[in-house]
Every structure is written in structure tokens, then in C-alpha cells.
Design a protein around this motif. Sequence first.
Motif, PDB file in Angstrom:
ATOM      1  N   SER A 125       1.020  -1.187   0.057  1.00 40.23           N
ATOM      2  CA  SER A 125      -0.102  -0.005   0.216  1.00 40.23           C
ATOM      3  C   SER A 125       0.823   1.253  -0.097  1.00 40.23           C
ATOM      4  N   GLU A 126       1.958   1.246   0.856  1.00 41.67           N
ATOM      5  CA  GLU A 126       2.972   2.434   0.695  1.00 41.67           C
ATOM      6  C   GLU A 126       3.427   2.595  -0.531  1.00 41.67           C
ATOM      7  N   VAL A 127       3.790   1.514  -1.244  1.00 38.97           N
ATOM      8  CA  VAL A 127       4.537   1.605  -2.475  1.00 38.97           C
ATOM      9  C   VAL A 127       3.718   2.132  -3.439  1.00 38.97           C
ATOM     10  N   LEU A 128       2.428   1.679  -3.680  1.00 35.50           N
ATOM     11  CA  LEU A 128       1.686   2.044  -4.624  1.00 35.50           C
ATOM     12  C   LEU A 128       1.043   3.434  -4.317  1.00 35.50           C
ATOM     13  N   ARG A 129       0.889   3.895  -3.037  1.00 29.54           N
ATOM     14  CA  ARG A 129       0.567   5.193  -2.835  1.00 29.54           C
ATOM     15  C   ARG A 129       1.798   6.147  -3.285  1.00 29.54           C
ATOM     16  N   SER A 130       2.802   5.894  -3.300  1.00 26.00           N
ATOM     17  CA  SER A 130       4.167   6.552  -3.742  1.00 26.00           C
ATOM     18  C   SER A 130       3.952   6.807  -5.389  1.00 26.00           C
ATOM     19  N   TRP A 131       3.471   5.781  -6.004  1.00 27.57           N
ATOM     20  CA  TRP A 131       3.517   5.683  -7.501  1.00 27.57           C
ATOM     21  C   TRP A 131       2.414   6.551  -7.899  1.00 27.57           C
ATOM     22  N   ALA A 132       1.214   6.454  -7.203  1.00 31.26           N
ATOM     23  CA  ALA A 132      -0.073   7.308  -7.486  1.00 31.26           C
ATOM     24  C   ALA A 132       0.543   8.763  -7.194  1.00 31.26           C
ATOM     25  N   LEU A 133       1.299   9.258  -6.120  1.00 31.29           N
ATOM     26  CA  LEU A 133       1.704  10.769  -5.893  1.00 31.29           C
ATOM     27  C   LEU A 133       2.614  11.137  -7.084  1.00 31.29           C
ATOM     28  N   ILE A 134       3.581  10.335  -7.280  1.00 32.94           N
ATOM     29  CA  ILE A 134       4.569  10.521  -8.717  1.00 32.94           C
ATOM     30  C   ILE A 134       3.563  10.556  -9.893  1.00 32.94           C
ATOM     31  N   MET A 135       2.742   9.850 -10.096  1.00 35.48           N
ATOM     32  CA  MET A 135       2.013   9.907 -11.407  1.00 35.48           C
ATOM     33  C   MET A 135       1.034  11.175 -11.469  1.00 35.48           C
ATOM     34  N   ALA A 136       0.303  11.453 -10.214  1.00 38.65           N
ATOM     35  CA  ALA A 136      -0.336  12.576 -10.217  1.00 38.65           C
ATOM     36  C   ALA A 136       0.429  13.871 -10.314  1.00 38.65           C
ATOM     37  N   ASN A 137       1.775  14.000 -10.223  1.00 39.71           N
ATOM     38  CA  ASN A 137       2.486  15.168 -10.144  1.00 39.71           C
ATOM     39  C   ASN A 137       3.643  15.378 -11.167  1.00 39.71           C
ATOM     40  N   THR A 138       3.281  14.317 -12.164  1.00 39.70           N
ATOM     41  CA  THR A 138       4.334  14.292 -13.353  1.00 39.70           C
ATOM     42  C   THR A 138       3.340  14.509 -14.351  1.00 39.70           C
ATOM     43  N   PRO A 139       3.622  15.697 -15.131  1.00 43.92           N
ATOM     44  CA  PRO A 139       2.816  15.781 -16.415  1.00 43.92           C
ATOM     45  C   PRO A 139       3.160  15.257 -17.476  1.00 43.92           C
ATOM     46  N   TYR A 140       4.550  14.970 -17.705  1.00 42.86           N
ATOM     47  CA  TYR A 140       4.975  14.122 -18.794  1.00 42.86           C
ATOM     48  C   TYR A 140       6.454  13.351 -18.376  1.00 42.86           C
ATOM     49  N   ILE A 141       6.418  12.207 -18.809  1.00 40.12           N
ATOM     50  CA  ILE A 141       7.807  11.585 -18.499  1.00 40.12           C
ATOM     51  C   ILE A 141       7.901  10.395 -19.601  1.00 40.12           C
ATOM     52  N   GLN A 142       8.903  10.126 -20.000  1.00 39.67           N
ATOM     53  CA  GLN A 142       9.390   9.188 -21.015  1.00 39.67           C
ATOM     54  C   GLN A 142      10.628   8.653 -20.475  1.00 39.67           C
ATOM     55  N   PHE A 143      10.843   7.184 -20.643  1.00 43.67           N
ATOM     56  CA  PHE A 143      11.965   6.430 -20.399  1.00 43.67           C
ATOM     57  C   PHE A 143      12.397   5.610 -21.557  1.00 43.67           C
ATOM     58  N   VAL A 144      13.880   5.935 -21.810  1.00 43.78           N
ATOM     59  CA  VAL A 144      14.402   5.125 -22.549  1.00 43.78           C
ATOM     60  C   VAL A 144      15.293   4.465 -21.905  1.00 43.78           C
ATOM     61  N   LEU A 145      15.345   2.850 -21.877  1.00 42.88           N
ATOM     62  CA  LEU A 145      15.938   1.933 -20.950  1.00 42.88           C
ATOM     63  C   LEU A 145      17.240   1.701 -21.984  1.00 42.88           C
ATOM     64  N   THR A 146      18.438   1.551 -21.291  1.00 46.40           N
ATOM     65  CA  THR A 146      19.652   1.046 -21.883  1.00 46.40           C
ATOM     66  C   THR A 146      20.385  -0.076 -20.940  1.00 46.40           C
ATOM     67  N   ASP A 147      21.136  -0.325 -21.372  1.00 44.81           N
ATOM     68  CA  ASP A 147      22.335  -1.383 -20.506  1.00 44.81           C
ATOM     69  C   ASP A 147      21.460  -2.312 -19.798  1.00 44.81           C
ATOM     70  N   VAL A 148      20.083  -2.979 -20.436  1.00 42.39           N
ATOM     71  CA  VAL A 148      19.323  -4.003 -19.586  1.00 42.39           C
ATOM     72  C   VAL A 148      20.096  -5.173 -19.520  1.00 42.39           C
ATOM     73  N   GLN A 149      20.140  -5.903 -18.294  1.00 39.48           N
ATOM     74  CA  GLN A 149      20.635  -6.988 -17.943  1.00 39.48           C
ATOM     75  C   GLN A 149      19.670  -7.835 -17.076  1.00 39.48           C
TER      76      GLN A 149
END
Length: 141
Positions: free
Chosen positions: A50-74
Amino acid sequence: MKDIEELNQAFYNAIESGDLDKMSEIWIEDGGGRTAMCVHPGWPMLSGRSEVLRSWALIMANTPYIQFVLTDVQTAVLGDVAVLTCAENILTAADTDEPGFAAGRVVASSTYLRTPSGWRLWLYHGSPVLQSDDEEDEEEE
């Protein structure tokens, strides 16, 4: 390993689209001697689903735009545990009065556990990569 990498991409897609329902599907349920854990860059350890998901909800609610490009995936799979490491190259809305974007880099480790419902995210840990002044000067040229 393909299953883990696809689930990991779904994790980042959920962040980018602000989809808390999808994020909830990805994280493990607490119980059976395991607890969901998360360390966002610069944050203390969060423990419990519940604490983890609450943190993601806060981040998502306060981030108008975000994009990830993943590199060095192992990815490594050992029985019912998988560890995926990567570099998150992040583009996000700038936190200024002027419209624009900000870029950053985070190294991340995600630990997945095989459950009767399939693979689930058990632990996420992201650490910011600090850029030196020389690297910043090179990017501006």
C-alpha cells in the motif's frame, strides 16, 4: 527472461501513462514472508504494497510528462527470482515557470518473484546518476 523484460517494460509504460491499475497488477502482494519494497531516487525505503502504490500514485499525479528510454538492460533468472538492471534515461517536463523539458539518468535494479499469478515486482531501487560539470558542458554544445 523475455517474460521479465516484457513485464519490466510494462512497469515503465504504466509510469509513462499514469496507469495506477496496471502498476497495481505488476507489484507483488504482501504475505508469505515477502513485502513489496521500493526506493525511488533520493527517497527512503518504502515498505509494504500500500505504501509503495501510494508513492507511485503521488508521482503519477504530479508528473505531467515523463518518458523512459532504457539502456544497458541485463537480466538474470535464478529459479523463482529474477533481477533486471538497467539505466533509465528520463525525459520529463521541466520544473520551471518556462515550458520545456529536463533530462536525467537513473540506474535501477528490479527484483521479480514468480508467484502462482505469474511474475510480480518485489523490489525496485533507483539511484540517480550525477553528471559532472564536464558532461553537462558537452551536452550543451
